[in-house]
Design a protein around this motif. Structure first.
Motif, PDB file in Angstrom:
ATOM      1  N   ILE A   4       6.500  -7.462  -1.750  1.00  0.00           N
ATOM      2  CA  ILE A   4       6.541  -6.455  -1.352  1.00  0.00           C
ATOM      3  C   ILE A   4       7.045  -5.506  -2.310  1.00  0.00           C
ATOM      4  O   ILE A   4       7.864  -5.639  -2.584  1.00  0.00           O
ATOM      5  N   TYR A   5       6.799  -4.410  -2.556  1.00  0.00           N
ATOM      6  CA  TYR A   5       7.389  -2.691  -3.468  1.00  0.00           C
ATOM      7  C   TYR A   5       7.955  -2.075  -2.551  1.00  0.00           C
ATOM      8  O   TYR A   5       6.493  -1.937  -1.854  1.00  0.00           O
ATOM      9  N   LEU A   6       8.441  -1.377  -2.018  1.00  0.00           N
ATOM     10  CA  LEU A   6       8.660  -0.347  -1.669  1.00  0.00           C
ATOM     11  C   LEU A   6       8.987   0.675  -2.142  1.00  0.00           C
ATOM     12  O   LEU A   6      10.439   1.371  -2.846  1.00  0.00           O
ATOM     13  N   ASP A   7       8.562   2.110  -2.220  1.00  0.00           N
ATOM     14  CA  ASP A   7       9.508   3.604  -1.768  1.00  0.00           C
ATOM     15  C   ASP A   7      10.229   3.799  -1.039  1.00  0.00           C
ATOM     16  O   ASP A   7      10.000   2.687  -0.316  1.00  0.00           O
ATOM     17  N   LEU A  94       4.174   0.104  -0.867  1.00  0.00           N
ATOM     18  CA  LEU A  94       4.471   0.919  -0.031  1.00  0.00           C
ATOM     19  C   LEU A  94       4.537   1.711  -0.482  1.00  0.00           C
ATOM     20  O   LEU A  94       5.678   2.481  -0.942  1.00  0.00           O
ATOM     21  N   ASP A  95       3.925   3.157  -0.522  1.00  0.00           N
ATOM     22  CA  ASP A  95       4.024   3.903  -0.694  1.00  0.00           C
ATOM     23  C   ASP A  95       3.280   5.143  -0.513  1.00  0.00           C
ATOM     24  O   ASP A  95       2.665   4.680   0.016  1.00  0.00           O
ATOM     25  N   ASP A  96       3.570   6.733  -0.827  1.00  0.00           N
ATOM     26  CA  ASP A  96       2.957   7.910  -0.215  1.00  0.00           C
ATOM     27  C   ASP A  96       1.984   8.428  -1.200  1.00  0.00           C
ATOM     28  O   ASP A  96       1.201   8.944  -1.211  1.00  0.00           O
ATOM     29  N   VAL A 115      -1.732  -1.701  -2.708  1.00  0.00           N
ATOM     30  CA  VAL A 115      -2.059  -0.069  -2.009  1.00  0.00           C
ATOM     31  C   VAL A 115      -1.896  -0.085  -0.725  1.00  0.00           C
ATOM     32  O   VAL A 115      -2.411   0.008  -0.167  1.00  0.00           O
ATOM     33  N   PHE A 116      -0.298  -0.169   0.411  1.00  0.00           N
ATOM     34  CA  PHE A 116      -0.835   0.405   1.237  1.00  0.00           C
ATOM     35  C   PHE A 116      -0.295   1.575   1.115  1.00  0.00           C
ATOM     36  O   PHE A 116       1.001   2.365   1.423  1.00  0.00           O
ATOM     37  N   LEU A 117      -1.042   3.096   1.532  1.00  0.00           N
ATOM     38  CA  LEU A 117      -1.000   4.228   0.857  1.00  0.00           C
ATOM     39  C   LEU A 117      -0.269   5.403   3.117  1.00  0.00           C
ATOM     40  O   LEU A 117      -0.633   4.626   3.201  1.00  0.00           O
ATOM     41  N   MET A 118       1.210   5.499   2.566  1.00  0.00           N
ATOM     42  CA  MET A 118       1.693   6.063   3.578  1.00  0.00           C
ATOM     43  C   MET A 118       1.880   7.528   3.799  1.00  0.00           C
ATOM     44  O   MET A 118       2.147   8.504   2.575  1.00  0.00           O
ATOM     45  N   ASP A 119       1.025   7.924   4.587  1.00  0.00           N
ATOM     46  CA  ASP A 119       1.332   9.440   5.121  1.00  0.00           C
ATOM     47  C   ASP A 119       2.203   9.776   5.952  1.00  0.00           C
ATOM     48  O   ASP A 119       2.821   9.451   6.826  1.00  0.00           O
ATOM     49  N   ALA A 126       4.430   3.859  10.103  1.00  0.00           N
ATOM     50  CA  ALA A 126       6.548   3.029   9.609  1.00  0.00           C
ATOM     51  C   ALA A 126       5.579   1.755  10.932  1.00  0.00           C
ATOM     52  O   ALA A 126       5.021   0.276  10.522  1.00  0.00           O
ATOM     53  N   LEU A 127       4.967   2.170  11.572  1.00  0.00           N
ATOM     54  CA  LEU A 127       4.036   1.168  12.767  1.00  0.00           C
ATOM     55  C   LEU A 127       2.611   0.513  12.435  1.00  0.00           C
ATOM     56  O   LEU A 127       2.579  -0.881  12.278  1.00  0.00           O
ATOM     57  N   LYS A 128       2.231   1.522  11.792  1.00  0.00           N
ATOM     58  CA  LYS A 128       1.081   1.126  11.390  1.00  0.00           C
ATOM     59  C   LYS A 128       1.264   0.240  10.048  1.00  0.00           C
ATOM     60  O   LYS A 128       0.505  -0.716   9.439  1.00  0.00           O
ATOM     61  N   ALA A 129       2.065   0.294   9.520  1.00  0.00           N
ATOM     62  CA  ALA A 129       2.803  -0.880   8.619  1.00  0.00           C
ATOM     63  C   ALA A 129       3.521  -2.310   8.677  1.00  0.00           C
ATOM     64  O   ALA A 129       3.147  -3.137   8.078  1.00  0.00           O
ATOM     65  N   LEU A 130       3.531  -1.716   9.564  1.00  0.00           N
ATOM     66  CA  LEU A 130       4.426  -3.217   9.973  1.00  0.00           C
ATOM     67  C   LEU A 130       2.963  -4.410  10.548  1.00  0.00           C
ATOM     68  O   LEU A 130       3.072  -4.889  10.364  1.00  0.00           O
TER      69      LEU A 130
END
Ligand code: MG
Length: 138
Positions: A4-7, A94-96, A115-119, A126-130
């Motif tokens: 897991i890579y966290l921005d 997780l990055d925007d 990549v899971f793109l965060m808007d 955050a709920l969607k990422a979880l």
């Protein structure tokens, strides 16, 4: 095994998601991926890790920040965040905001799905990422 890579900016701070949802997301990551989570943010580069100070300044609870500091691994990169990604392993990043050149590196490795793109304007993000992390199982 999944890395897991966290921005941070636009993902954990400076986002429309409520703090309680961000805390839930981080608690899940700490519990589920304690040995394979990495910072991938400008607050951890050039061999210097300022993530804990930055998260605390931005209102994350101190006990959680302390656990993140002990658990989340620093990365070393200079120009592109993709320098720090281990493409031999499955990962979720997780990055925007990705650079075009970072997208190109992901394409070279056929790893765009990582990549899971965060808007940052979406208060459900955050709920969607979880939900996404829970759905990929592992
Ligand atoms: Mg960002």
């Amino acid at each position: 095994m999944m890395n897991i890579y966290l921005d941070i900016d636009g993902v954990l701070v400076g986002t429309a998601s409520p703090m309680s949802d961000i805390v839930d997301l981080l608690e899940y990551i700490l519990e589920r991926f304690p040995h394979s989570t990495y910072w991938l943010t400008t607050h951890c580069r050039w061999g210097s890790n300022q993530c804990a100070q930055w998260l605390e300044q931005n209102g994350l609870p101190k006990p959680l920040v302390d656990r993140l500091h002990r658990t989340v691994r620093p990365t070393h990169w200079h120009t592109l965040k993709t320098e720090a990604i281990d493409f031999s392993m499955p990962f979720v990043w997780l990055d925007d905001a990705l650079l075009c050149s970072e997208r190109a590196v992901l394409r070279q490795h056929h790893a765009q799905d990582g990549v899971f793109l965060m808007d940052s304007w979406d208060d459900q993000m955050a709920l969607k990422a979880l939900a996404y992390l829970k759905s990929i199982g592992d």
